[in-house]
Motif scaffolding. Structure first.
Motif, PDB file in Angstrom:
ATOM      1  N   MET A  41       0.842  -1.189   0.000  1.00  0.00           N
ATOM      2  CA  MET A  41       0.000   0.000   0.000  1.00  0.00           C
ATOM      3  C   MET A  41       0.880   1.242   0.000  1.00  0.00           C
ATOM      4  O   MET A  41       1.826   1.349   0.774  1.00  0.00           O
ATOM      5  CB  MET A  41      -0.901   0.007   1.245  1.00  0.00           C
ATOM      6  N   ASN A  42       0.619   2.185  -0.873  1.00  0.00           N
ATOM      7  CA  ASN A  42       1.332   3.446  -0.879  1.00  0.00           C
ATOM      8  C   ASN A  42       0.802   4.339   0.232  1.00  0.00           C
ATOM      9  O   ASN A  42      -0.400   4.540   0.363  1.00  0.00           O
ATOM     10  CB  ASN A  42       1.168   4.152  -2.235  1.00  0.00           C
ATOM     11  N   LYS A  43       1.733   4.903   0.996  1.00  0.00           N
ATOM     12  CA  LYS A  43       1.311   5.797   2.070  1.00  0.00           C
ATOM     13  C   LYS A  43       0.793   7.107   1.500  1.00  0.00           C
ATOM     14  O   LYS A  43       1.275   7.603   0.484  1.00  0.00           O
ATOM     15  CB  LYS A  43       2.480   6.090   3.013  1.00  0.00           C
ATOM     16  N   LYS A  44      -0.220   7.652   2.175  1.00  0.00           N
ATOM     17  CA  LYS A  44      -0.712   8.966   1.796  1.00  0.00           C
ATOM     18  C   LYS A  44       0.208  10.030   2.403  1.00  0.00           C
ATOM     19  O   LYS A  44       0.582   9.959   3.568  1.00  0.00           O
ATOM     20  CB  LYS A  44      -2.149   9.163   2.286  1.00  0.00           C
ATOM     21  N   THR A  45       0.604  11.007   1.582  1.00  0.00           N
ATOM     22  CA  THR A  45       1.453  12.083   2.069  1.00  0.00           C
ATOM     23  C   THR A  45       0.579  13.128   2.758  1.00  0.00           C
ATOM     24  O   THR A  45      -0.269  13.759   2.129  1.00  0.00           O
ATOM     25  CB  THR A  45       2.224  12.728   0.913  1.00  0.00           C
ATOM     26  N   ASP A  46       0.749  13.275   4.059  1.00  0.00           N
ATOM     27  CA  ASP A  46      -0.083  14.178   4.847  1.00  0.00           C
ATOM     28  C   ASP A  46       0.627  15.513   5.045  1.00  0.00           C
ATOM     29  O   ASP A  46       1.815  15.553   5.389  1.00  0.00           O
ATOM     30  CB  ASP A  46      -0.401  13.565   6.221  1.00  0.00           C
ATOM     31  N   GLU A  47      -0.059  16.604   4.835  1.00  0.00           N
ATOM     32  CA  GLU A  47       0.513  17.920   5.067  1.00  0.00           C
ATOM     33  C   GLU A  47       0.694  18.188   6.551  1.00  0.00           C
ATOM     34  O   GLU A  47       1.571  18.935   6.953  1.00  0.00           O
ATOM     35  CB  GLU A  47      -0.371  18.991   4.448  1.00  0.00           C
ATOM     36  N   LYS A  48      -0.128  17.595   7.394  1.00  0.00           N
ATOM     37  CA  LYS A  48      -0.011  17.760   8.831  1.00  0.00           C
ATOM     38  C   LYS A  48      -0.241  16.399   9.474  1.00  0.00           C
ATOM     39  O   LYS A  48      -0.787  15.478   8.849  1.00  0.00           O
ATOM     40  CB  LYS A  48      -1.031  18.774   9.340  1.00  0.00           C
ATOM     41  N   PRO A  49       0.172  16.226  10.732  1.00  0.00           N
ATOM     42  CA  PRO A  49      -0.003  14.915  11.378  1.00  0.00           C
ATOM     43  C   PRO A  49      -1.481  14.514  11.436  1.00  0.00           C
ATOM     44  O   PRO A  49      -2.362  15.364  11.624  1.00  0.00           O
ATOM     45  CB  PRO A  49       0.555  15.141  12.782  1.00  0.00           C
ATOM     46  N   PHE A  50      -1.718  13.232  11.254  1.00  0.00           N
ATOM     47  CA  PHE A  50      -3.054  12.672  11.434  1.00  0.00           C
ATOM     48  C   PHE A  50      -3.167  12.305  12.906  1.00  0.00           C
ATOM     49  O   PHE A  50      -2.497  11.387  13.377  1.00  0.00           O
ATOM     50  CB  PHE A  50      -3.225  11.452  10.531  1.00  0.00           C
ATOM     51  N   ARG A  51      -3.995  13.030  13.637  1.00  0.00           N
ATOM     52  CA  ARG A  51      -4.084  12.874  15.087  1.00  0.00           C
ATOM     53  C   ARG A  51      -5.281  12.001  15.450  1.00  0.00           C
ATOM     54  O   ARG A  51      -6.426  12.342  15.132  1.00  0.00           O
ATOM     55  CB  ARG A  51      -4.174  14.238  15.763  1.00  0.00           C
ATOM     56  N   VAL A  52      -4.992  10.875  16.085  1.00  0.00           N
ATOM     57  CA  VAL A  52      -6.013   9.885  16.423  1.00  0.00           C
ATOM     58  C   VAL A  52      -6.026   9.675  17.937  1.00  0.00           C
ATOM     59  O   VAL A  52      -5.006   9.320  18.527  1.00  0.00           O
ATOM     60  CB  VAL A  52      -5.743   8.536  15.714  1.00  0.00           C
ATOM     61  N   PHE A  53      -7.179   9.922  18.562  1.00  0.00           N
ATOM     62  CA  PHE A  53      -7.350   9.641  19.987  1.00  0.00           C
ATOM     63  C   PHE A  53      -8.094   8.318  20.096  1.00  0.00           C
ATOM     64  O   PHE A  53      -9.164   8.138  19.499  1.00  0.00           O
ATOM     65  CB  PHE A  53      -8.150  10.752  20.666  1.00  0.00           C
ATOM     66  N   HIS A  99      -0.509   6.244   6.475  1.00  0.00           N
ATOM     67  CA  HIS A  99      -0.187   7.670   6.560  1.00  0.00           C
ATOM     68  C   HIS A  99       1.268   7.862   6.965  1.00  0.00           C
ATOM     69  O   HIS A  99       1.822   7.078   7.746  1.00  0.00           O
ATOM     70  CB  HIS A  99      -1.109   8.360   7.568  1.00  0.00           C
ATOM     71  N   THR A 100       1.855   8.930   6.477  1.00  0.00           N
ATOM     72  CA  THR A 100       3.271   9.179   6.757  1.00  0.00           C
ATOM     73  C   THR A 100       3.513   9.622   8.192  1.00  0.00           C
ATOM     74  O   THR A 100       4.574   9.359   8.757  1.00  0.00           O
ATOM     75  CB  THR A 100       3.815  10.260   5.811  1.00  0.00           C
ATOM     76  N   HIS A 101       2.543  10.297   8.788  1.00  0.00           N
ATOM     77  CA  HIS A 101       2.753  10.847  10.130  1.00  0.00           C
ATOM     78  C   HIS A 101       1.443  10.757  10.910  1.00  0.00           C
ATOM     79  O   HIS A 101       0.512  11.519  10.650  1.00  0.00           O
ATOM     80  CB  HIS A 101       3.227  12.305  10.038  1.00  0.00           C
ATOM     81  N   VAL A 102       1.391   9.819  11.847  1.00  0.00           N
ATOM     82  CA  VAL A 102       0.207   9.645  12.689  1.00  0.00           C
ATOM     83  C   VAL A 102       0.609   9.859  14.142  1.00  0.00           C
ATOM     84  O   VAL A 102       1.621   9.322  14.593  1.00  0.00           O
ATOM     85  CB  VAL A 102      -0.424   8.243  12.527  1.00  0.00           C
ATOM     86  N   GLU A 103      -0.186  10.626  14.856  1.00  0.00           N
ATOM     87  CA  GLU A 103       0.042  10.835  16.280  1.00  0.00           C
ATOM     88  C   GLU A 103      -1.114  10.213  17.056  1.00  0.00           C
ATOM     89  O   GLU A 103      -2.281  10.503  16.791  1.00  0.00           O
ATOM     90  CB  GLU A 103       0.132  12.331  16.596  1.00  0.00           C
ATOM     91  N   PHE A 104      -0.769   9.352  18.022  1.00  0.00           N
ATOM     92  CA  PHE A 104      -1.776   8.637  18.802  1.00  0.00           C
ATOM     93  C   PHE A 104      -1.750   9.108  20.252  1.00  0.00           C
ATOM     94  O   PHE A 104      -0.682   9.362  20.827  1.00  0.00           O
ATOM     95  CB  PHE A 104      -1.519   7.133  18.780  1.00  0.00           C
ATOM     96  N   SER A 105      -2.927   9.180  20.842  1.00  0.00           N
ATOM     97  CA  SER A 105      -3.039   9.457  22.273  1.00  0.00           C
ATOM     98  C   SER A 105      -4.296   8.777  22.787  1.00  0.00           C
ATOM     99  O   SER A 105      -5.160   8.360  22.012  1.00  0.00           O
ATOM    100  CB  SER A 105      -3.082  10.965  22.535  1.00  0.00           C
ATOM    101  N   GLY A 106      -4.412   8.654  24.131  1.00  0.00           N
ATOM    102  CA  GLY A 106      -5.596   8.035  24.717  1.00  0.00           C
ATOM    103  C   GLY A 106      -5.255   6.987  25.745  1.00  0.00           C
ATOM    104  O   GLY A 106      -4.265   7.095  26.472  1.00  0.00           O
ATOM    105  N   THR A 107      -6.084   5.946  25.829  1.00  0.00           N
ATOM    106  CA  THR A 107      -5.843   4.840  26.759  1.00  0.00           C
ATOM    107  C   THR A 107      -5.282   3.664  25.981  1.00  0.00           C
ATOM    108  O   THR A 107      -5.674   3.407  24.842  1.00  0.00           O
ATOM    109  CB  THR A 107      -7.131   4.425  27.486  1.00  0.00           C
ATOM    110  N   ALA A 108      -4.377   2.920  26.602  1.00  0.00           N
ATOM    111  CA  ALA A 108      -3.683   1.852  25.882  1.00  0.00           C
ATOM    112  C   ALA A 108      -3.246   0.761  26.843  1.00  0.00           C
ATOM    113  O   ALA A 108      -2.925   1.027  28.005  1.00  0.00           O
ATOM    114  CB  ALA A 108      -2.464   2.408  25.150  1.00  0.00           C
ATOM    115  N   GLY A 109      -3.235  -0.457  26.314  1.00  0.00           N
ATOM    116  CA  GLY A 109      -2.661  -1.585  27.026  1.00  0.00           C
ATOM    117  C   GLY A 109      -1.281  -1.893  26.460  1.00  0.00           C
ATOM    118  O   GLY A 109      -0.719  -1.113  25.684  1.00  0.00           O
TER     119      GLY A 109
END
Length: 392
Positions: A1-13, A36-46
């Motif tokens: 799969m070709n990554k999508k070039t994101d102009e800004k981070p994709f922020r996922v909570f 995605h080229t740049h994903v930022e994750f936050s939230g609850t995690a195991g």
């Protein structure tokens, strides 16, 4: 799969409440990072999501409880964690909020985020069991869930009929990991016979089921002297489970971690398991099952007072049975979870009997119904829909 070039981070909570959600979340994180080229994750995690680079805002052990009595005992902490997750999600202002399973907790968060920040799209990964009981939840979910990712093939139609949110079947994440080479696997599983014991992934479940499972296994071993017992458990229960099985008269091998769990599934001839998603994992792995559940004291009392008890809309609560539309995997509730009821079935499942053959044949039907039609991996399809809902 070709990554999508994101102009800004994709922020996922992301909000999960227990081990099964953590595993789904980890797979979704990997798929989003592939997309995605740049994903930022936050939230609850195991542990699984943390291994993918996400720091949890609090330990999942604070909220991973099941049964009303267990919930009531932890209620102040759970309420505090709900509000903490809501505040963190609103402050993060993500491109999308993804809630995963554990509806008692994750939906409480989603409702409040929708009210406080209605511009944040919300995706729910794993549908509550509206097809089994409390069907009115489907319509209520439509107010705060923008898209639902179903892991059972019948769920999109159920939500359409009940007025729920838009729902897409994304496949079960375990199917490619657990699909066996059936003929070879059946030959490998004969000697020595291996029985899986799965008393649940929550402390309250283990507390109710481990003793009757012990009595069953110890009696069963007398008629199957070379029986090998494997007990997969989750990391936060490992110490407790090891202590509990240390004095069993039958040696028990406790295993933890996904790779050891799947290795145990590959070897197992049969399983004694708690209700839950593990029954579908076992079906996909072609392991015949006896399914058990013991209600906590509060729900047992409600069951006796029928007019207060939730109306069950299916003839089974076992996911493989619901997918098939018929009850192939036997289920045992409350007083039925005892050696006298369980041993005859387990003896049949460990041997070459019609009861075993019926389940093994049914597993092939389940697999055919659950495969995605375009060759996409479940986590890939889930990541694609999450990206679309977020407008990314």
């Amino acid at each position: 799969m070709n990554k999508k070039t994101d102009e800004k981070p994709f922020r996922v909570f992301m909000v999960v409440g227990e081990e099964s959600g953590d595993q789904l979340g980890a797979r979704l994180m990997r798929a989003l990072k592939e997309r995605h080229t740049h994903v930022e994750f936050s939230g609850t995690a195991g542990p699984g999501m943390q291994a993918e680079g996400m720091e949890s805002i609090f330990p999942l052990s604070d909220i991973a409880v099941m049964g009303l009595s267990a919930v009531l005992g932890r209620l102040p902490t759970i309420i505090r964690r709900v509000h903490q997750a809501v505040d963190a999600a609103v402050a993060a202002n993500p491109d999308v909020l993804v809630i995963i399973d554990s509806p008692d907790f994750t939906h409480a968060v989603a409702k409040r985020v929708r009210k406080a920040a209605p511009h944040i799209p919300i995706v729910d990964y794993v549908s509550p069991s509206v097809w089994a009981w409390r069907p009115g939840r489907a319509r209520r979910m439509a107010a705060y869930v923008d898209h639902l990712l179903g892991i059972l093939p019948f769920e999109p139609e159920v939500h359409k009929r009940l007025g729920g949110p838009p729902c897409s079947y994304v496949g079960h994440p375990r199917i490619d990991e657990l699909r066996p080479a059936r003929e070879e696997r059946e030959k490998e599983r004969k000697e020595p016979p291996v029985l899986l014991v799965l008393p649940g992934s929550r402390s309250s479940e283990v507390g109710r089921l481990l003793l009757p499972f012990r009595k069953t296994v110890e009696r069963l071993a007398k008629s199957v002297p070379d029986l090998e017992i494997l007990l997969p458990t989750v990391p936060h229960l490992e110490e407790r489970v090891r202590a509990d099985v240390a004095d069993w008269s039958v040696p028990v091998t406790v295993v933890t971690g996904e790779s050891e769990k799947f290795a145990a599934f590959r070897r197992a001839r049969a399983a004694l398991a708690a209700f839950g998603t593990v029954t579908l994992e076992l079906a996909i792995a072609a392991v015949p099952i006896a399914v058990c559940y013991k209600l906590d004291w509060f729900y047992r009392r409600l069951k006796q007072i029928h007019r207060f008890f939730p109306i069950v809309k299916t003839s089974s609560m076992v996911l493989p049975n619901i997918i098939l539309g018929r009850n192939v995997m036997p289920e045992f509730l409350d007083e039925e979870v005892c050696p006298d009821r369980l041993i005859p079935l387990l003896s049949d499942l460990l041997a070459d009997t019609p009861a075993r053959a019926e389940q093994v044949t049914a597993f092939e039907e389940i697999e055919a119904r659950m495969l995605l039609d375009n060759g996409e991996e479940p986590s890939e399809r889930a990541a694609r829909i999450v990206s679309d809902v977020a407008g990314r």
